[in-house]
Motif scaffolding. Structure first.
Motif, PDB file in Angstrom:
ATOM      1  N   GLY A 244     -27.926  33.418 -30.770  1.00 17.93           N
ATOM      2  CA  GLY A 244     -28.733  33.625 -29.573  1.00 17.93           C
ATOM      3  C   GLY A 244     -29.735  32.509 -29.356  1.00 17.93           C
ATOM      4  O   GLY A 244     -30.012  32.106 -28.223  1.00 17.93           O
ATOM      5  N   LEU A 285     -28.591  37.217 -22.688  1.00 16.10           N
ATOM      6  CA  LEU A 285     -28.909  36.611 -23.985  1.00 16.10           C
ATOM      7  C   LEU A 285     -29.340  37.673 -24.994  1.00 16.10           C
ATOM      8  O   LEU A 285     -28.989  37.593 -26.177  1.00 16.10           O
ATOM      9  CB  LEU A 285     -30.024  35.574 -23.816  1.00 16.10           C
ATOM     10  N   ILE A 288     -26.238  39.440 -26.242  1.00 19.05           N
ATOM     11  CA  ILE A 288     -25.507  38.595 -27.196  1.00 19.05           C
ATOM     12  C   ILE A 288     -26.204  38.598 -28.552  1.00 19.05           C
ATOM     13  O   ILE A 288     -25.557  38.681 -29.601  1.00 19.05           O
ATOM     14  CB  ILE A 288     -25.388  37.162 -26.641  1.00 19.05           C
ATOM     15  N   TYR A 289     -27.516  38.520 -28.535  1.00 16.07           N
ATOM     16  CA  TYR A 289     -28.280  38.531 -29.786  1.00 16.07           C
ATOM     17  C   TYR A 289     -28.086  39.851 -30.531  1.00 16.07           C
ATOM     18  O   TYR A 289     -27.886  39.857 -31.755  1.00 16.07           O
ATOM     19  CB  TYR A 289     -29.757  38.302 -29.481  1.00 16.07           C
TER      20      TYR A 289
END
Length: 310
Positions: A244, A285, A288-289
């Protein structure tokens, strides 16, 4: 394992809500009015500005805006509309994210290959010349800021030697993405190398390595199975969280090399005070992290059989 995955997924819900709320509050606390900015220096009539603010829901309390945003996102995958262009944010995301994903994937590959390779070499040769050279190299990479490293690469490899293009004209061309990917991965691969070196050097002195060697196991099996599986646990932890960070750190790199990805879009949105676009990009984001963090936790059981989940 199934119960653990379900529990981790449930734990992600409050984390996701809290993170997106914090981002939402910070973004909409930016000074300036994006609607008023559409009319330029002359400005528009109060009636026209008020009508646009009402159309985009900017006249409602901030928490009401957040609830409406989350509802549209969860139920309809609607991240709002960009005020300047009138385009759905999902269309902008669809154009920007593939570019950044290609850049990040290339940078992540470089980080893993070079970082692990240099770290294993330094750890196996701890205290020798190879170890010293790797430590000096990684220290230099950590000390140089990303934007300085980018300018150095452009000056040397693009302007002086002419080996690479200074800017990315075709984001589908991995040859043009190579230089920005190296710049993006520079800091991370240095940390991976140092972390791998410390872990390998420490585990080489462990009792289980001496026991495996005394049992007559081939050196390749001792190093490749026993040593690596235990040494890679802290490295995998860092790699999962760094995925990330790479996508977020692409803001500077994409600006340096004129790449039209997430970083460039976030930078332009900040300048225009396009809160909806910024929140939509950062929300992806965050997802995704969180997914990378879950994957890292699951990999622990693969690397170390002693780890069990209730």
């Amino acid at each position: 394992m199934g119960r653990y995955v379900a529990r981790r997924l449930l734990q992600m819900i409050p984390v996701f809500i809290g993170t997106t709320l914090l981002i939402f509050l910070m973004v909409y606390a930016l000074p300036g009015d994006p609607v008023a900015g559409l009319f330029g220096d002359k400005g528009g009539s109060p009636q026209a500005v008020a009508a646009l603010r009402h159309e985009y829901g900017l006249d409602k309390p901030i928490l009401v805006q957040y609830v409406n945003y989350m509802k549209d996102m969860v139920l309809h995958l609607d991240f709002g509309t960009q005020i300047a262009s009138g385009r759905p944010v999902t269309d902008i995301l669809g154009e920007a994210f593939p570019v950044t994903l290609r850049l990040t994937a290339l940078a992540f590959t470089i980080e893993i290959v070079l970082g692990l390779g240099l770290g294993i070499l330094a750890g196996m040769k701890a205290g020798k010349l190879a170890d010293t050279l790797v430590l000096i190299f990684t220290l230099l990479m950590i000390s140089v800021p990303v934007f300085v490293l980018g300018f150095i690469f452009k000056t040397v490899f693009a302007f002086q030697l002419g080996w690479l293009s200074p800017n990315v004209n075709d984001s589908m061309n991995y040859g043009e993405l190579l230089m920005p990917a190296i710049v993006l991965a520079g800091l991370s691969l240095a940390y991976v190398a140092r972390l791998t070196r410390s872990s390998v050097a420490e585990n080489l002195r462990s009792d289980y390595i001496r026991t495996a060697t005394a049992k007559g196991l081939p050196r390749r099996r001792v190093i490749g199975v026993h040593l690596m599986r235990n040494s890679l646990i802290p490295v995998v932890t860092y790699l999962g969280t760094d995925l990330g960070a790479l996508m977020g750190g692409a803001v500077v790199t994409e600006g340096l090399f004129n790449i039209k990805g997430v970083g460039g879009t976030i930078f332009e949105s900040i300048q225009r005070r396009e809160g909806t676009t910024i929140v939509g990009l950062v929300t992806i984001l965050v997802l995704i992290y969180l997914a990378a963090s879950l994957l890292v936790d699951l990999l622990y059981a693969v690397l170390d059989p002693r780890i069990r989940y209730a």
